[in-house]
Design an enzyme around this catalytic site. Sequence first.
Site, PDB file in Angstrom:
ATOM      1  N   LYS A  93     -14.555  -9.568  26.049  1.00  0.00           N
ATOM      2  CA  LYS A  93     -14.787  -9.756  24.609  1.00  0.00           C
ATOM      3  C   LYS A  93     -16.244  -9.481  24.319  1.00  0.00           C
ATOM      4  O   LYS A  93     -17.136 -10.062  24.956  1.00  0.00           O
ATOM      5  CB  LYS A  93     -14.435 -11.201  24.208  1.00  0.00           C
ATOM      6  CG  LYS A  93     -14.503 -11.437  22.708  1.00  0.00           C
ATOM      7  CD  LYS A  93     -13.221 -10.997  22.046  1.00  0.00           C
ATOM      8  CE  LYS A  93     -13.334 -10.958  20.531  1.00  0.00           C
ATOM      9  NZ  LYS A  93     -14.048  -9.789  20.015  1.00  0.00           N
ATOM     10  N   LYS A 117     -22.518 -16.377  27.122  1.00  0.00           N
ATOM     11  CA  LYS A 117     -22.316 -16.776  25.733  1.00  0.00           C
ATOM     12  C   LYS A 117     -20.859 -17.148  25.504  1.00  0.00           C
ATOM     13  O   LYS A 117     -20.551 -18.200  24.926  1.00  0.00           O
ATOM     14  CB  LYS A 117     -22.714 -15.621  24.809  1.00  0.00           C
ATOM     15  CG  LYS A 117     -22.565 -15.927  23.324  1.00  0.00           C
ATOM     16  CD  LYS A 117     -22.703 -14.681  22.480  1.00  0.00           C
ATOM     17  CE  LYS A 117     -24.010 -13.965  22.693  1.00  0.00           C
ATOM     18  NZ  LYS A 117     -24.169 -12.821  21.766  1.00  0.00           N
ATOM     19  N   LYS A 129     -19.115  -5.387  26.547  1.00  0.00           N
ATOM     20  CA  LYS A 129     -19.860  -4.839  25.402  1.00  0.00           C
ATOM     21  C   LYS A 129     -19.658  -3.335  25.376  1.00  0.00           C
ATOM     22  O   LYS A 129     -19.374  -2.704  26.402  1.00  0.00           O
ATOM     23  CB  LYS A 129     -21.366  -5.141  25.525  1.00  0.00           C
ATOM     24  CG  LYS A 129     -22.099  -5.131  24.196  1.00  0.00           C
ATOM     25  CD  LYS A 129     -21.811  -6.352  23.352  1.00  0.00           C
ATOM     26  CE  LYS A 129     -22.638  -6.329  22.074  1.00  0.00           C
ATOM     27  NZ  LYS A 129     -22.471  -7.580  21.289  1.00  0.00           N
ATOM     28  N   GLY A 168     -17.426  -5.982  16.115  1.00  0.00           N
ATOM     29  CA  GLY A 168     -18.563  -5.246  15.588  1.00  0.00           C
ATOM     30  C   GLY A 168     -19.880  -5.731  16.165  1.00  0.00           C
ATOM     31  O   GLY A 168     -19.952  -6.742  16.854  1.00  0.00           O
ATOM     32  N   ASP A 169     -20.916  -5.000  15.874  1.00  0.00           N
ATOM     33  CA  ASP A 169     -22.284  -5.349  16.261  1.00  0.00           C
ATOM     34  C   ASP A 169     -23.180  -4.539  15.325  1.00  0.00           C
ATOM     35  O   ASP A 169     -22.737  -4.104  14.244  1.00  0.00           O
ATOM     36  CB  ASP A 169     -22.536  -5.014  17.742  1.00  0.00           C
ATOM     37  CG  ASP A 169     -23.813  -5.657  18.288  1.00  0.00           C
ATOM     38  OD1 ASP A 169     -23.790  -6.867  18.551  1.00  0.00           O
ATOM     39  OD2 ASP A 169     -24.835  -4.959  18.429  1.00  0.00           O
ATOM     40  N   THR A 213     -21.847 -15.608  12.759  1.00  0.00           N
ATOM     41  CA  THR A 213     -23.004 -15.612  13.661  1.00  0.00           C
ATOM     42  C   THR A 213     -24.194 -16.291  12.988  1.00  0.00           C
ATOM     43  O   THR A 213     -24.870 -17.134  13.598  1.00  0.00           O
ATOM     44  CB  THR A 213     -23.381 -14.179  14.083  1.00  0.00           C
ATOM     45  OG1 THR A 213     -22.221 -13.520  14.590  1.00  0.00           O
ATOM     46  CG2 THR A 213     -24.448 -14.199  15.156  1.00  0.00           C
ATOM     47  N   ASN A 244     -25.823  -8.742   8.642  1.00  0.00           N
ATOM     48  CA  ASN A 244     -24.919  -9.891   8.551  1.00  0.00           C
ATOM     49  C   ASN A 244     -25.513 -11.172   9.104  1.00  0.00           C
ATOM     50  O   ASN A 244     -25.436 -12.230   8.483  1.00  0.00           O
ATOM     51  CB  ASN A 244     -23.626  -9.595   9.324  1.00  0.00           C
ATOM     52  CG  ASN A 244     -22.555  -8.985   8.448  1.00  0.00           C
ATOM     53  OD1 ASN A 244     -22.757  -8.774   7.263  1.00  0.00           O
ATOM     54  ND2 ASN A 244     -21.417  -8.687   9.046  1.00  0.00           N
ATOM     55  N   SER A 381     -14.577 -14.778  16.434  1.00  0.00           N
ATOM     56  CA  SER A 381     -13.716 -13.668  16.854  1.00  0.00           C
ATOM     57  C   SER A 381     -12.553 -14.186  17.690  1.00  0.00           C
ATOM     58  O   SER A 381     -11.408 -13.733  17.544  1.00  0.00           O
ATOM     59  CB  SER A 381     -14.520 -12.650  17.666  1.00  0.00           C
ATOM     60  OG  SER A 381     -15.220 -11.765  16.827  1.00  0.00           O
TER      61      SER A 381
END
Length: 449
Positions: A93, A117, A129, A168-169, A213, A244, A381
Site C-alpha cells: 500500500k 508508517k 510506492k 495518490g501522492d 493526511t 492537499n 486509504s
Amino acid sequence: MNAIDEKLQPILSTVLHRNAGEPEFHQAAREVLESLGRVIARKPEYSDEALIERICEPERQIIFRVPWVDDNNQVQINRGFRVQFNSALGPYKGGIRFHPSVNLGIIKFLGFEQIFKNALTGLPIGGGKGGSDFDPKGKSDREIMRYCQSFMVELHRHIGEYVDVPAGDIGVGAREIGYMFGMYKRLNNRFEAGVLTGKGLVYGGSRARKEATGFGTAFFLRSMLGVKEIELEGRCCVVSGSGNVAIYAMEKLISFGAKVVACSDSNGYIVDDNGIDLDLVKQIKEVKRGRIKDYVALRRDGSHYVENGSIWDVPCELALPCATQNELHGSDAKKLIENGVIAVAEGANMPSTPEAVRLFQSAGVLFAPGKAANAGGVATSALEMQQNASRDSWSAAKTESRLEEIMINIHDSCHDTAEEYGVPGDYVLGANIAGFERVADAMRAMGVI
C-alpha cells in the site's frame, strides 16, 4: 539521533553498496537503523535470520517505459516505477507520485518509509510506492488522461485488491486516479473497487480521504502538545506547501483555534499577518490550479509574497513542513529555533534533513516524524479499502472519527515506545521501533521468505 550499533553497521554498508546513487533511500535506511540498536540489545532474536537485512531489501522493484502522445501529436517517453517493499502485514500500500524529480531511489525511500508508517496504523497493509518522472504541470486534461492510461497499461499487471493497492501522492489526485481506475477496469473487465484508493465518491471513494493526511498531522500535533499540556488555540503556525496535505492541515489547525500565517508552493511563499484566507487558497490551488503568488493580488491587505525564499524565516510557534522531502535544512531549523518554535510536525515524507532533526531534538523542540504524523492519509486509504470490501459508504463524520482514533493511537504508540526504550519524548525513535517490531514479528512468524 543515535549512532548506528556496530552490529547494524554491516547492514548499512550493504544498503549503501547495493543501492549506489540513491541518497534519499540511504537517508531513510540510516534513520531507521540508528533506532534499532536498542531493540536488538533487548531482543537479540530480531537480528536472527537476516531479518533486518530482508526488511531493507524490496521484495520487488518494477521499472517500465511509458510512451504517450502529446497534444502536438508528438510521442513522449517517461519512466514508471513500482517498488513493492514489504507485504508481511498485508497487500502493498502506497501512493503514486508524478514529478520530474522521481527516480528509483526516491521511490525506494518512500516505499521503505511506508512499511513502518503503515505498520503504525495498526491496519493490515504492507509497504510500497510508485510513480513516474512525468510532470503534470502545464499539461492538458487530455494529455494527463493519455499518460495515466499508458501508465496503467503496464502497472495493471502488478496490482490488485489482494496484491498491491496504490493511491495518490504529489502530482496524482482524484483526476489522475479516475483515469487510472477507468483504464484498469477496461483492461481487466471487472469493477475491482479496492485496487486503487483516493477514488471519487461516485465510484467507491471514501469521504474525508482528500483531507485525511492534513487532518491526521494536526491530530498528531495536538496529541503531542497535549502531553506537555500545551494548547493549540492561539498558536502561530507556518505550513509549507499548498497541496492537499498543507491545505487540510491548515483547515484543521484553524478549526482548533490556531492562526496560520504562511504557506508556499515551489516558486515562493505568502505571508498573511491576518491569518491565511483558506477559502482563497483553495480557489487558487484546487479550482484554478494557479500559483500561490496569485493570493496577494486577490487578498491584498496584510499579505505579501516572497519569491524563492525560505518559508522557515517566518517566525512561528508551530512549523508543519507539508511539501516534499528534505525541504527543511539545518539552517532553517536554526532560524526556527531562534524565532521560538516549540513543535514541528512533518506532514510530508521525510521533509526535514538529518541535521535539522538533530537540531530540533537538541533544542528540546517537540518533533513528530512524517512516518507517524502523516500516516492519516494511508490510514484512511485502508478505511476506503474496508468500505469497498463491504460494499459500504461511511459518513464523513464516521470516517474522520476513525481517523482521529487511529492518529491518537499512533501518537500513543510512538510516545510509549520511546519511554519503554529509555528515550522519553523521542518520537523518531518511538515511531521507528514501534513500526519495526510489528513488521518484524509478522516476518518471523512466516519463516524465511
